[in-house]
Design an enzyme around this catalytic site. Structure first.
Site, PDB file in Angstrom:
ATOM      1  N   CYS A 139      -1.008  44.523  44.609  1.00  0.00           N
ATOM      2  CA  CYS A 139      -0.923  45.094  45.948  1.00  0.00           C
ATOM      3  C   CYS A 139       0.197  44.494  46.777  1.00  0.00           C
ATOM      4  CB  CYS A 139      -2.258  44.965  46.660  1.00  0.00           C
ATOM      5  SG  CYS A 139      -2.833  43.276  46.750  1.00  0.00           S
TER       6      CYS A 139
ATOM      7  N   HIS B 275      -6.453  41.671  49.264  1.00  0.00           N
ATOM      8  CA  HIS B 275      -5.639  42.873  49.238  1.00  0.00           C
ATOM      9  C   HIS B 275      -4.544  42.751  50.289  1.00  0.00           C
ATOM     10  CE1 HIS B 275      -4.752  46.883  48.095  1.00  0.00           C
ATOM     11  NE2 HIS B 275      -5.100  47.457  49.243  1.00  0.00           N
TER      12      HIS B 275
ATOM     13  N   ASP C 194      -2.054  52.443  52.997  1.00  0.00           N
ATOM     14  CA  ASP C 194      -2.260  51.575  51.837  1.00  0.00           C
ATOM     15  C   ASP C 194      -1.480  52.136  50.655  1.00  0.00           C
ATOM     16  OD1 ASP C 194      -3.025  49.935  49.834  1.00  0.00           O
ATOM     17  OD2 ASP C 194      -5.175  49.995  50.285  1.00  0.00           O
TER      18      ASP C 194
END
Lengths: 655, 321
Positions: free
Chosen positions: A412, A456, A472
């Site tokens: 991520c 994350h 995201d």
């Protein structure tokens, strides 16, 4: 008492076999450290082991203390150059590795050798500061077996190796139940008991205020608990579970940092959306930030909002902290923002990632408005065939370019970093938000558990008139990440297409089993804490045990075990000879009547004498004597005679 | 009070769990096997304490596992150390007589009737410090020979022997005391001197000035200061450099009485016994028939190993008329 004690370890010299055992044990326990240590130090330690072996084989003299001190001083200087300290944990562990080699080089007797064995224990435990997985535990078992067999060899130098190995196995087999009892029942206290050293956090996994490629991927491999959240009425959907942590807005081409954080007034209450009420039980992480579901709508006591919208505690979270929160999911953001902050959120280091710059410029020119730029960027990630992996390849100087256009493989932090870079290059203020995404709701009690593996990073883009929007890019590229959690999403990583084939179902089954085992390991071994200890005891009908009850149970169990071990060790393998047992009983009977057998007296003489003293039972006594002599010294014992002897002795009545 | 207890044999016998000396085979019951940690054992305990603190402080689950497994290892090591000694059976062997000044060789048989071997058992004679480490195999007997200096003639009791082991982990030392009922006869230290003349009493044996005759050459022996220069084997001296004395035998059948009364009165009892012992050896060496007269005891003339042993035994155990 002038002669030296031959069993004292300081007088017994090391043999070749002892040294081989020690070096093998050291090799096992030092290997993981050597892989982490600076290469020159690992090499030096290896050389020290080798020199010690050579000294023994070639019968050379051991180096003097001066030489050892010189090596130690030089290596400590090297460690200082490497780490700028010789204290602290990382440097200390590296020095421990070095000292294992130096100690081996001055080992002459079994006393020094025992010290090396103790050093091995420390090398094992310091490895656990870095990794506590099943492989590390298995390596510990192997190392303990080698060390124990070696130590057994110290006290029995003449014994064959196989016998020593068997003894070591037996010892460990006896030690295991004790270890298990202690593990389960030893009253656990929650550490730390004193201030941790400055660099202690390098071992404690948790979010930090910097982010370089690979950081969160490493963090995501830890199953340590981050926090738990208990929702009063309902749990938000997985895609709503964004737990906001530190916001990073400075980028130097490789690493994102938080920059200067200042406190701000509570933002105006978000409009629209769904409100969730919950209580967070935060594990200590030594930092200031508190985690809350986006968008937090209330401020816990002794906490403040930062200017970039996350919560900061007044003091570092050193103990478990409990706070009540209200958050509003899917709220419409505030469209106003400080122009200075927006300007800061546009900065990119010049001269990096030319391809990404060009791509962003192209979007900017082709798009009519900011919304369209954003849409193009999201589409780029969605259709870009990116893969998501916990083991991203190493990136060079132009990390964003390499990720976007060549490796296309990352975690991520790669996605969010590249996305924010592209947005800034296209002229949209953007920043990286770190925190946790997801969490594992327990179907039994409804408590949501968030672990470090849920760490994350995502992005926030400021669109004029709409405010900061959460984007995201990981979710865009790998939709499974947000809906199904990390484990499923990573299943799509490099190795998996092979496993996904239907003919490898059994392999996939094995993988699921392995994952289940790892989960059990995490929960029951690594996560065995005071709380779980109470839970365990309540299974045995002892709810809410305190340390006294635990200690009492522990001592009782250990006592029973030790007693049975002693009984085992004293058991007679050979059954007592029935003839001999009957004869002893006979002698005891007569002895109680005053006819004690003299040591020199044979059975015939004794029986004669006893018969004279007790004429009433004389015949029986003489017969017993005859039977005993016949059975004991005769050619072959007959079962009926043995039975007769036993019966006669049993029924013998002395007046 | 405590001091009185420490010397009271009844207390000591109760404390040690046996009444010395013990006859026959001694089985080391659990009651008389003692165990304490060695210095290494204490260091191990300290190491465990540090490991435990580290595990608690850093919340290392596997650190706990390691610490507790090592603690279990310590406990198992303790039981195994006791096991290495307990139920071992100790029985004394024969101790051959020796002369004072030599070393008595006491034999102990360590009988292991268990299925496991018992390595590294130390037997130490407490009074003299004589010690030996033996491995006793499974279902077998190991012999320990303790060389105890025999200073004075008489009956030398073995005394207390400590059996100790630190096997398998060196963390504990288990030990036990035994005091088997075994003696070694210590003959008087022999003093070499010319034999007394053969008895010239009513039996009518021919009177001779020297039993050690001049007629038949019978061999060479080491030179003694009292030897006549005429008997020195000068050729042998010239060849080998050692002073040797030629021995001659007149009459193998000559009979000699080694009589207490013939020893000088002005020296003490021990010296007189030593002289007699020297005569016994000399007479035996010469092959003569000899008898021994002590105040209150008489051994008829004879020759050979048995006669020699009987005479020396009488000298060893002589305790006045």
């Amino acid at each position: 008492m002038t002669a030296p004690h031959p069993l004292a370890p300081e007088v017994r010299l090391l043999t070749a076999r002892d040294l081989a055992g020690l070096i093998l044990a050291l090799a096992i326990v030092a290997a993981p450290h050597a892989l982490r240590a600076p290469w020159w130090l690992a090499l030096l330690t290896l050389c020290l082991y080798g020199v010690r072996a050579l000294v023994l084989v070639r019968r050379l003299a051991l180096p003097g203390r001066g030489v050892l001190l010189l090596i130690a001083a030089a290596a400590m200087l090297g460690v200082w150059v490497e780490y700028h300290t010789i204290f602290g944990r990382v440097a200390g562990i590296v020095l421990l590795l070095l000292f294992s080699g130096l100690k081996l080089l001055e080992t002459r007797t079994h006393r020094d050798a025992s010290a090396v064995a103790f050093l091995c224990y420390f090398l094992i435990i310091t490895n656990f500061l870095y990794t506590q997985n099943i492989a590390a535990a298995l390596a510990m078992c192997v190392a303990l077996a080698v060390i124990t067999a070696t130590v057994v060899g110290f006290s029995a130098p003449q014994r064959p190796l196989r016998a020593n190995l068997r003894t070591a196995g037996l010892l460990l087999a006896h030690a295991a139940p004790v270890g298990l009892l202690l593990f389960l029942l030893f009253p656990r206290v929650q550490g730390p008991m004193w201030g941790l050293p400055q660099d202690a956090q390098s071992g404690i996994t948790g979010l930090s205020d910097t982010m370089a490629p690979g950081d969160i991927a490493q963090l995501a491999q830890s199953d340590a608990l981050a926090f738990r959240a208990e929702f009063t009425d309902r749990i938000p959907a997985p895609r709503q579970r964004y737990w906001r942590g530190p916001v990073l807005s400075n980028f130097d081409g490789r690493t994102w940092t938080a920059g200067q954080v200042h406190l701000a007034e509570a933002p105006p209450a978000p409009r629209g959306g769904v409100a969730y009420r919950y209580t967070v039980l935060l594990e200590p992480h030594q930092r200031h930030w508190l985690f809350a579901l986006e968008t937090p709508a209330r401020r816990p006591p002794q906490a403040n909002f930062s200017s970039d919208g996350h919560l900061l505690s007044a003091s570092p979270v050193r103990n478990r902290l409990r706070y009540e929160m209200v958050s509003i999911a899917d709220a419409r953001p505030d469209a106003r923002e400080d122009p200075l902050l927006l300007r800061l959120a546009l900065r990119i280091p010049p001269g990096y990632n030319p391809k990404a710059m060009a791509l962003a410029g192209e979007w900017r020119r082709a798009a009519r408005d900011e919304d369209e730029v954003l849409a193009r960027a999201i589409e780029f990630f969605r259709s870009g065939q990116f893969s998501y992996t916990l083991e991203p390849p190493l990136l060079g100087r132009d990390s964003v370019d390499e990720f976007l256009f060549s490796t296309r493989t990352g975690f991520c932090e790669h996605f969010s970093s590249a996305f924010v870079f592209l947005m800034r290059a296209a002229g949209l203020p953007a920043r990286v938000v770190t925190g946790y995404q997801g969490g594992d709701p327990n179907p039994v009690d409804g408590i949501l558990t968030v672990r470090q593996s849920d760490a994350h990073a995502w992005a926030e883009v400021f669109v004029a008139g709409r405010g900061w929007l959460r984007v995201d890019p990981t979710a865009a590229a790998v939709p499974g990440r947000v809906d199904a959690g990390l484990a499923r999403a990573v299943s799509g990583s490099a190795a998996l297409p092979f496993l996904m084939r239907p003919d490898f179902a059994w392999l996939r089954g094995m993988r699921y089993n392995w994952e289940a085992m790892v989960h059990k390991w995490n929960v029951w071994v690594l996560g065995y804490n005071p709380e779980r200890q109470r839970e365990f005891m309540s299974r045995f009908g002892m709810p809410n045990t305190d340390w006294k009850e635990l200690a009492a149970t522990l001592f009782a169990a250990l006592g029973v075990f030790t007693a049975s071990l002693v009984l085992w060790s004293l058991r007679r393998w050979a059954r007592p000879d029935p003839v001999q047992a009957a004869w002893h009983r006979f002698c005891r009977k007569l002895g109680a009547r005053g006819t004690v057998r003299a040591p020199h007296e044979g059975p015939r003489d004794y029986a004669d004498r006893a018969a004279r003293q007790a004429p009433a039972a004389g015949a029986a006594i003489r017969r017993i004597g005859e039977l005993y002599i016949a059975l004991r010294y005769g050619p072959a014992a007959r079962a009926d005679e043995i039975a007769e002897l036993k019966r006669l002795v049993r029924t013998l009545r002395l007046a | 009070m405590l001091r009185a207890l420490q010397t009271d044999p009844r207390f000591l016998n109760w404390f040690y769990g046996f009444t010395p000396p013990e006859r026959g085979a001694i089985v080391l019951g659990l009651r008389r096997v003692y165990i304490v940690p060695t210095r290494l054992g204490w260091m191990f305990a300290g190491t465990l304490a540090i490991l435990l603190l580290g595990s608690i402080n850093y919340s290392l689950a596997l650190g706990f596992a390691l610490t507790f497994l090592l603690a279990g290892l310590g406990l198992a090591g303790m039981v195994h150390t006791v096991r290495n000694l307990a139920l071992l059976s100790v029985s004394p062997g024969r101790a051959e007589p020796v002369f004072a000044g030599e070393q008595a060789q006491f034999r102990l048989h360590l009988d292991n009737r268990s299925r496991f071997d018992r390595p590294s058992i130390l037997a130490r004679h407490l009074a003299s410090g004589a010690q030996l480490v033996v491995d006793v195999g499974a279902n077998s007997v190991a012999e320990v020979v303790l060389a105890v200096p025999a200073e004075r003639r008489g009956r030398l009791a073995l005394g207390r022997v400590m059996l100790e082991t630190r096997f398998p982990l060196d963390l504990f030392r288990a030990w036990s005391y035994v005091e088997p009922d075994v003696h070694c006869i210590v003959y008087p230290r022999p003093i070499g001197s010319p034999l007394p003349p053969p008895e010239a009493d009513g039996a009518g044996a021919a009177a001779r000035t020297h039993v050690q005759g001049n007629d038949d050459f019978s061999g060479l022996r080491a030179y003694q200061a009292s030897d006549s220069p005429r008997h020195v084997a000068w050729k042998a001296v010239a060849r080998a450099g050692d002073m040797l004395t030629k021995q001659f035998t007149d009459d193998a059948a000559s009979e000699v009485w080694l009589d207490w009364q013939l020893t000088p009165r002005r020296v003490g009892t021990e010296e007189r016994l030593s002289l007699l012992a020297g005569w016994v050896l000399a007479a035996e060496r010469r092959g003569a028939s000899y008898g021994l007269r002590l105040p209150g005891a008489e051994i008829a003339p004879g020759r050979g190993e048995a006669q020699r042993a009987e005479c020396l035994n009488a000298l060893a155990l002589y305790d006045g008329p």
